[in-house]
Design a protein around this motif. Structure first.
Motif, mmCIF file in Angstrom:
data_model
loop_
_atom_site.group_PDB
_atom_site.id
_atom_site.type_symbol
_atom_site.label_atom_id
_atom_site.label_comp_id
_atom_site.label_asym_id
_atom_site.label_seq_id
_atom_site.Cartn_x
_atom_site.Cartn_y
_atom_site.Cartn_z
ATOM 1 N N MET A 1 75.535 -4.816 13.839
ATOM 2 C CA MET A 1 75.402 -4.483 15.101
ATOM 3 C C MET A 1 75.320 -2.885 15.134
ATOM 4 N N ARG A 2 75.792 -2.140 14.240
ATOM 5 C CA ARG A 2 75.675 -0.827 14.288
ATOM 6 C C ARG A 2 73.955 -0.323 13.995
ATOM 7 N N TYR A 3 73.425 -0.934 13.083
ATOM 8 C CA TYR A 3 72.112 -0.603 13.070
ATOM 9 C C TYR A 3 71.399 -1.114 14.168
ATOM 10 N N SER A 4 71.668 -1.887 15.100
ATOM 11 C CA SER A 4 71.111 -2.253 16.239
ATOM 12 C C SER A 4 71.207 -0.930 17.391
ATOM 13 N N ILE A 5 72.259 -0.399 17.212
ATOM 14 C CA ILE A 5 72.649 0.592 18.045
ATOM 15 C C ILE A 5 71.846 1.999 17.739
ATOM 16 N N THR B 1 68.362 13.245 25.537
ATOM 17 C CA THR B 1 68.978 13.697 24.342
ATOM 18 C C THR B 1 70.631 13.460 24.078
ATOM 19 N N ILE B 2 71.172 13.530 25.170
ATOM 20 C CA ILE B 2 72.491 13.050 24.964
ATOM 21 C C ILE B 2 72.693 11.378 24.808
ATOM 22 N N TRP B 3 71.760 10.758 25.287
ATOM 23 C CA TRP B 3 71.654 9.159 24.899
ATOM 24 C C TRP B 3 71.444 9.204 23.342
ATOM 25 N N ILE B 4 70.554 9.968 22.759
ATOM 26 C CA ILE B 4 70.317 9.984 21.498
ATOM 27 C C ILE B 4 71.505 10.233 20.778
ATOM 28 N N ALA B 5 72.145 11.318 21.028
ATOM 29 C CA ALA B 5 73.376 11.649 20.313
ATOM 30 C C ALA B 5 74.548 10.530 20.320
ATOM 31 N N ILE B 6 74.488 9.650 21.386
ATOM 32 C CA ILE B 6 75.387 8.698 21.774
ATOM 33 C C ILE B 6 75.109 7.567 20.924
ATOM 34 N N CYS B 7 73.907 7.341 20.470
ATOM 35 C CA CYS B 7 73.521 6.301 19.433
ATOM 36 C C CYS B 7 73.949 6.402 18.164
ATOM 37 N N PHE B 8 73.678 7.728 17.687
ATOM 38 C CA PHE B 8 74.083 8.066 16.443
ATOM 39 C C PHE B 8 75.757 8.224 16.164
ATOM 40 N N LYS C 1 62.282 -4.449 34.481
ATOM 41 C CA LYS C 1 62.963 -5.539 33.845
ATOM 42 C C LYS C 1 62.135 -5.964 32.368
ATOM 43 N N LEU C 2 61.035 -5.460 32.297
ATOM 44 C CA LEU C 2 60.393 -5.640 30.874
ATOM 45 C C LEU C 2 61.147 -4.932 29.836
ATOM 46 N N SER C 3 61.482 -3.678 30.249
ATOM 47 C CA SER C 3 62.339 -2.875 29.473
ATOM 48 C C SER C 3 63.559 -3.671 29.003
ATOM 49 N N VAL C 4 64.184 -4.336 29.923
ATOM 50 C CA VAL C 4 65.475 -5.161 29.651
ATOM 51 C C VAL C 4 65.140 -6.015 28.263
ATOM 52 N N VAL C 5 63.973 -6.942 28.572
ATOM 53 C CA VAL C 5 63.531 -7.894 27.742
ATOM 54 C C VAL C 5 63.460 -7.137 26.421
ATOM 55 N N VAL C 6 62.596 -6.347 26.286
ATOM 56 C CA VAL C 6 62.350 -5.317 25.008
ATOM 57 C C VAL C 6 63.726 -5.029 24.262
ATOM 58 N N GLY C 7 64.390 -4.264 25.215
ATOM 59 C CA GLY C 7 65.618 -3.494 24.498
ATOM 60 C C GLY C 7 66.405 -4.446 23.957
ATOM 61 N N THR C 8 66.897 -5.592 24.781
ATOM 62 C CA THR C 8 68.016 -6.628 24.350
ATOM 63 C C THR C 8 67.224 -7.421 22.933
ATOM 64 N N PHE C 9 65.921 -7.714 23.277
ATOM 65 C CA PHE C 9 65.428 -8.424 22.037
ATOM 66 C C PHE C 9 65.432 -7.662 20.822
ATOM 67 N N VAL C 10 65.125 -6.393 20.855
ATOM 68 C CA VAL C 10 64.999 -5.638 19.771
ATOM 69 C C VAL C 10 66.420 -5.424 19.186
ATOM 70 N N PHE C 11 67.379 -5.182 20.076
ATOM 71 C CA PHE C 11 68.743 -5.061 19.610
ATOM 72 C C PHE C 11 69.308 -6.445 18.986
ATOM 73 N N GLY C 12 68.837 -7.483 19.350
ATOM 74 C CA GLY C 12 69.370 -8.852 18.811
ATOM 75 C C GLY C 12 68.558 -8.923 17.320
ATOM 76 N N LEU C 13 67.317 -8.647 17.595
ATOM 77 C CA LEU C 13 66.535 -9.010 16.256
ATOM 78 C C LEU C 13 67.192 -8.156 15.091
ATOM 79 N N ILE C 14 67.402 -6.685 15.360
ATOM 80 C CA ILE C 14 67.864 -6.025 14.291
ATOM 81 C C ILE C 14 69.137 -6.457 13.669
ATOM 82 N N GLU C 15 70.167 -6.921 14.727
ATOM 83 C CA GLU C 15 71.297 -7.507 14.516
ATOM 84 C C GLU C 15 71.104 -8.772 13.352
ATOM 85 N N HIS C 16 69.934 -9.648 14.014
ATOM 86 C CA HIS C 16 69.809 -10.682 13.114
ATOM 87 C C HIS C 16 69.381 -10.564 11.689
ATOM 88 N N LEU C 17 68.512 -9.435 11.561
ATOM 89 C CA LEU C 17 67.877 -9.128 10.204
ATOM 90 C C LEU C 17 68.972 -8.570 9.338
#
Length: 431
Positions: free
Chosen positions: A403-407, A320-327, A383-399
């Motif tokens: 970078m704020r939307y990625s966070i 829950t704290i992590w969600i608040a951090i993202c917002f 390790k798979l979580s790192v792959v998916v998390g960093t890829f989604v972060f990069g993809l959102i910023e790419h689109l």
């Protein structure tokens, strides 16, 4: 490399310290290269828009994809390496191999001085990441060989503490180099950090010599297909067993999602601070040092919280704290706000990682004969979580080119993690 003896005393203090010193050696990569310095350095010394395979993307998206690619390679290699480590008696051979090319890749970053060497920087970073994560497979595999089971937790914690102290010490040295370059006759703006990359490589391979000397050497036999297939077979076997244990499988799925958020923040927080808020590298190093200190406090704090309300609810609170951090990060505009957010990241970063592992340990404790395989599977999920998390972060910023939307998008990982955690049963006895 130094020759080692093939016999070893179990629970020998000298051997244990030799094992733990490898954490001191290679943790410098995780703190200096992947977290504190290289992300911001990369953004500062590459063009805002880069081209890859005919596609244009931001340099921060490219960095995210580089992390993702590194961990894809690691995920594919891990089962093969685990089989060799467990059944081939080749631990020292591969520990040395991954240490050598990982540390040399760090040293090669010295030559990444600007736009003209961008692809050298990307390649060396990927190789260093693979070298570090690949070596850890064989480093961890030594633990049950050098100590009895009753000392696993204490010796493992000793390695972590060595790693923390060593990496922070080296980071402080680099901070002094960057803040007072005139003390060392340095006039180039990039040179202090490039020297820092060399220091990481030398620190890693240098202190690793103690580990190489004190741990058992490798067997003389050849590596066979059977050795490599054993690791793959173990992972498949654990998955088949987990399908019969839906409670553990739900926890691992929850862990996968919230770990994707956590690890992405760890890898890209410096890049965010640099790109969105204009932090210079010296300020980012200071933030990371504060974050590291608070991570230690957070690990202890939430260990106490879990004793009172249980692991499950402690993990839900941290998510829950992590969600608040993202917002909060989506709206952050000042340096002071970023410092506050980074403080909260530190508190929950240490706690959520240590508590996740201990929770999983409790859940698989009844499967004593397969504990190594269960934790190999846990490592693959991480390790798979790192792959998916960093890829989604990069993809959102790419689109979105923001970078704020990625966070903000990372909050979804934590929300899914909480929803799955509510369905998990974890044994709890109030303190």
């Amino acid at each position: 490399m130094t020759a080692v003896s093939s016999t070893i005393k179990v629970n020998d203090k000298k051997t244990i310290n030799g094992w733990a010193i490898y954490d001191w050696a290679n943790s410098a990569y995780f703190l200096v290269i992947s977290t504190a310095i290289f992300p911001a350095y990369f953004l500062s010394n590459t063009p805002e828009i880069v081209s890859l395979l005919g596609m244009e993307m931001t340099n921060s998206s490219l960095y995210s994809y580089a992390v993702s690619f590194s961990y894809i390679v690691i995920v594919l290699l891990s089962p093969l390496l685990s089989g060799i480590a467990d059944f081939g008696n080749k631990r020292m051979y591969f520990l040395k191999l991954f240490t050598i090319f990982g540390s040399l890749a760090c040293i090669a970053l010295y030559f990444f001085a600007g736009v003209g060497q961008m692809w050298l920087g990307v390649t060396a970073f990927i190789l260093a990441t693979i070298g570090c994560a690949g070596g850890i497979v064989f480093y961890n595999a030594y633990l049950p060989e050098i100590v009895t089971e009753d000392r696993f937790d204490a010796v493992s914690a000793k390695g972590y503490s060595f790693g923390y102290i060593g990496s922070v010490l080296l980071l402080v040295m680099i901070l002094v180099l960057a803040m007072k370059p005139d003390w060392f006759g340095i006039t180039s703006e990039t040179l202090p950090y490039r020297i820092g990359f060399v220091m990481v490589g030398l620190w890693w391979i240098g202190f690793a010599q103690i580990t190489f000397k004190r741990l058992p050497g490798s067997g003389l036999g050849k590596i066979t297909k059977e050795m490599m297939s054993k690791g793959v077979g173990e992972i498949k076997g654990v998955y088949q067993k987990l399908k019969q244990q839906p409670n553990i499988l739900r926890f691992l799925t929850s862990f996968f999602f919230y770990s994707a958020g956590v690890q992405t923040v760890i890898y890209l927080a410096s890049a965010f601070g640099s790109k969105e808020l204009g932090f210079d590298t010296i300020n980012l190093i200071t933030v990371i040092l504060i974050l590291q200190f608070l991570a230690m406090i957070g690990a202890y704090l939430f260990a106490q919280v879990s004793k009172r309300i249980g692991n499950k609810w402690a993990l839900i609170i941290m998510n829950t704290i992590w969600i608040a951090i993202c917002f909060a990060a989506f709206f952050v505009v000042s340096h002071m706000q970023f410092y506050v957010i980074a403080g909260f990241v530190g508190l929950v970063m240490g706690g959520i990682q240590s508590l996740s592992r201990s929770t999983y340990s409790k859940m698989v404790d009844e499967n004593k004969e397969d504990l190594t395989s269960y934790f190999s599977f846990y490592d693959i999920v991480y390790k798979l979580s790192v792959v998916v998390g960093t890829f989604v972060f990069g993809l959102i910023e790419h689109l979105t080119s923001n970078m704020r939307y990625s966070i903000l998008g990372l909050a979804i990982f934590f929300i899914i993690g909480i929803l799955l955690l509510t369905t998990v049963k974890v044994k709890f006895k109030a303190a």
